[in-house]
Structure formats: structure tokens, C-alpha cells
Scaffold this motif. Structure first.
Motif, PDB file in Angstrom:
ATOM      1  N   UNK A  48       0.928  -1.178   0.198  1.00 48.63           N
ATOM      2  CA  UNK A  48       0.328   0.066  -0.026  1.00 48.63           C
ATOM      3  C   UNK A  48       0.757   1.300  -0.756  1.00 48.63           C
ATOM      4  N   UNK A  49       2.027   1.671   0.924  1.00 54.91           N
ATOM      5  CA  UNK A  49       2.789   2.409   0.755  1.00 54.91           C
ATOM      6  C   UNK A  49       3.663   2.751  -0.601  1.00 54.91           C
ATOM      7  N   UNK A  50       3.842   1.322  -1.281  1.00 51.88           N
ATOM      8  CA  UNK A  50       3.998   1.095  -2.197  1.00 51.88           C
ATOM      9  C   UNK A  50       3.226   2.344  -3.204  1.00 51.88           C
ATOM     10  N   UNK A  51       2.315   1.454  -3.269  1.00 56.89           N
ATOM     11  CA  UNK A  51       0.852   2.436  -3.954  1.00 56.89           C
ATOM     12  C   UNK A  51       1.324   3.782  -4.015  1.00 56.89           C
ATOM     13  N   UNK A  94       2.934   5.789  -2.900  1.00 57.20           N
ATOM     14  CA  UNK A  94       4.504   6.874  -3.756  1.00 57.20           C
ATOM     15  C   UNK A  94       3.706   6.767  -4.813  1.00 57.20           C
ATOM     16  N   UNK A  95       3.262   5.975  -5.586  1.00 54.79           N
ATOM     17  CA  UNK A  95       3.531   5.599  -7.204  1.00 54.79           C
ATOM     18  C   UNK A  95       1.779   6.468  -7.482  1.00 54.79           C
ATOM     19  N   UNK A  96       0.837   6.815  -6.807  1.00 52.42           N
ATOM     20  CA  UNK A  96      -0.243   7.407  -7.099  1.00 52.42           C
ATOM     21  C   UNK A  96      -1.705   6.435  -7.935  1.00 52.42           C
ATOM     22  N   UNK A  97      -1.017   4.989  -7.153  1.00 45.65           N
ATOM     23  CA  UNK A  97      -2.142   3.986  -7.226  1.00 45.65           C
ATOM     24  C   UNK A  97      -2.781   3.507  -6.800  1.00 45.65           C
ATOM     25  N   UNK A  98      -3.868   3.356  -6.753  1.00 45.82           N
ATOM     26  CA  UNK A  98      -4.803   2.536  -5.372  1.00 45.82           C
ATOM     27  C   UNK A  98      -4.335   0.572  -5.438  1.00 45.82           C
ATOM     28  N   UNK A  99      -4.180   0.538  -4.658  1.00 49.88           N
ATOM     29  CA  UNK A  99      -3.826  -0.938  -4.358  1.00 49.88           C
ATOM     30  C   UNK A  99      -5.043  -1.738  -4.361  1.00 49.88           C
ATOM     31  N   UNK A 100      -6.496  -0.902  -4.561  1.00 47.47           N
ATOM     32  CA  UNK A 100      -7.315  -2.578  -4.818  1.00 47.47           C
ATOM     33  C   UNK A 100      -8.144  -2.142  -5.951  1.00 47.47           C
ATOM     34  N   UNK A 101      -8.191  -2.625  -7.163  1.00 44.13           N
ATOM     35  CA  UNK A 101      -7.931  -3.970  -7.702  1.00 44.13           C
ATOM     36  C   UNK A 101      -6.671  -3.095  -7.586  1.00 44.13           C
ATOM     37  N   UNK A 102      -5.386  -4.293  -8.018  1.00 44.58           N
ATOM     38  CA  UNK A 102      -3.776  -4.114  -7.994  1.00 44.58           C
ATOM     39  C   UNK A 102      -3.967  -4.725  -9.368  1.00 44.58           C
ATOM     40  N   UNK A 103      -3.218  -4.480 -10.943  1.00 47.41           N
ATOM     41  CA  UNK A 103      -3.031  -5.353 -11.820  1.00 47.41           C
ATOM     42  C   UNK A 103      -1.347  -6.204 -11.925  1.00 47.41           C
ATOM     43  N   UNK A 104      -1.112  -7.091 -12.462  1.00 49.93           N
ATOM     44  CA  UNK A 104      -0.108  -8.006 -12.387  1.00 49.93           C
ATOM     45  C   UNK A 104       1.098  -6.874 -12.615  1.00 49.93           C
ATOM     46  N   UNK A 105       0.770  -6.048 -14.125  1.00 53.00           N
ATOM     47  CA  UNK A 105       1.867  -4.759 -14.121  1.00 53.00           C
ATOM     48  C   UNK A 105       1.485  -4.175 -13.128  1.00 53.00           C
ATOM     49  N   UNK A 106       1.787  -3.686 -11.829  1.00 53.93           N
ATOM     50  CA  UNK A 106       1.452  -3.193 -10.553  1.00 53.93           C
ATOM     51  C   UNK A 106       2.685  -3.792 -10.096  1.00 53.93           C
ATOM     52  N   UNK A 107       2.447  -4.911  -9.744  1.00 54.78           N
ATOM     53  CA  UNK A 107       2.881  -5.991  -9.197  1.00 54.78           C
ATOM     54  C   UNK A 107       4.108  -6.483  -9.420  1.00 54.78           C
ATOM     55  N   UNK A 108       4.113  -6.455 -10.771  1.00 54.34           N
ATOM     56  CA  UNK A 108       5.685  -6.720 -11.431  1.00 54.34           C
ATOM     57  C   UNK A 108       6.358  -5.080 -11.243  1.00 54.34           C
ATOM     58  N   UNK A 109       6.160  -3.858 -11.208  1.00 55.76           N
ATOM     59  CA  UNK A 109       7.249  -3.226 -10.864  1.00 55.76           C
ATOM     60  C   UNK A 109       7.409  -3.032  -9.364  1.00 55.76           C
TER      61      UNK A 109
END
Length: 146
Positions: free
Chosen positions: A34-37, A39-54
Motif C-alpha cells: 500500500x505504501x508503494x502504491x 508513492x506511485x499514485x496507485x490504488x492497491x485494490x484492485x492491483x494489476x499484474x503490471x503493478x505487482x511486476x513493478x
């Protein structure tokens, strides 16, 4: 669900599905994601495989996690998604390639866990003249924390 017959019990059963230590580890790893999300302006739910990849790339950049220790981080993400009725994003080809690359990169750089056990002679040096109870003797109770 809580108002349906058995719903409250089902919720309690689901909440106790993991050992306390596993639940605490998942909570800690989920917060890290969630902290990483954030920092990157992303919502943790729902995450995408590309987000997890990064995210795996970000964990690798930290240099504090061995590739073989990555699974609990990914399991925490998958568990939170599954519990929310969402697809698990930390699976698939992209994730496997990142894990393999991280493992290979660490092997090539020999940056795997380099901790070594503390030898008994060093433990004794650290303990020095600290009084130790003899085997078979009763210990005095510890003073309460104030």
C-alpha cells in the motif's frame, strides 16, 4: 452476510483461517505494498499484474529481500484480493519472469542473504560476566515492566 444465519460465524472462521504470525506477516506486507502504491499514485485494490511486476522491481532495488523470500509479499497481495472477491494479480507469466530475474540477478551478484551465525565463543564474550542460573535451579521472577 453478518445478518444471515451462520454469517457471523463464517466471518469469524475466515478471520481465524491463518495463524496469528501469518496474519501479522500478511498485514505487514500488505501495508508495504500500500505504501508503494501511494508513492506511485496507485490504488492497491484492485492491483494489476503490471503493478505487482513493478513492485517486485522496487523490492529488488531495496536489496534487502532475497528472491526466495518474495512469496509472502505476493501471497499477502493475492490474499487481500481474494478476500475482496477480486482476481489475484500476483500470478502469471510476468510475475514468474520477475521472480526468476531477481533470483538470477542475486545469484550473479552474490547478494543473497550473507548473514552468518554468531559463534559460541563470541556469544560468551558478549555475555561476559553476566550471571547465569545453574541448570536445575529456580529463577527469580522478573520485575514487572512499569
Amino acid at each position: 452476510m453478518g445478518s444471515w444465519s451462520g454469517g457471523g460465524t463464517a466471518l469469524r472462521l475466515a478471520a481465524s483461517a491463518h495463524e496469528d504470525s501469518t496474519a501479522e506477516q500478511y498485514d505487514r506486507h500488505w501495508r508495504t505494498f500500500c505504501e508503494w502504491c501511494s508513492q506511485n499514485g496507485l490504488e492497491p485494490l484492485p492491483a494489476t499484474p503490471r503493478m505487482v511486476f513493478a513492485y517486485i522491481g522496487a523490492l529488488a532495488e531495496r536489496g534487502t529481500i532475497a528472491a526466495d523470500s518474495l512469496q509472502p509479499y505476493l501471497s499477502a497481495i493475492n490474499s487481500m484480493h481474494a478476500d475482496s472477491g477480486l482476481e489475484r494479480p500476483a500470478v502469471g507469466h510476468l510475475i514468474q519472469r520477475a521472480r526468476q530475474g531477481m533470483r538470477r540477478g542475486q545469484a550473479l551478484q552474490q547478494t543473497r542473504d550473507t548473514r552468518v551465525p554468531l559463534l559460541a565463543q563470541h556469544v560468551l564474550t558478549v555475555l561476559g560476566d553476566t550471571p547465569r542460573p545453574r541448570l536445575g535451579t529456580a529463577r527469580a521472577p522478573h520485575a514487572p515492566c512499569v
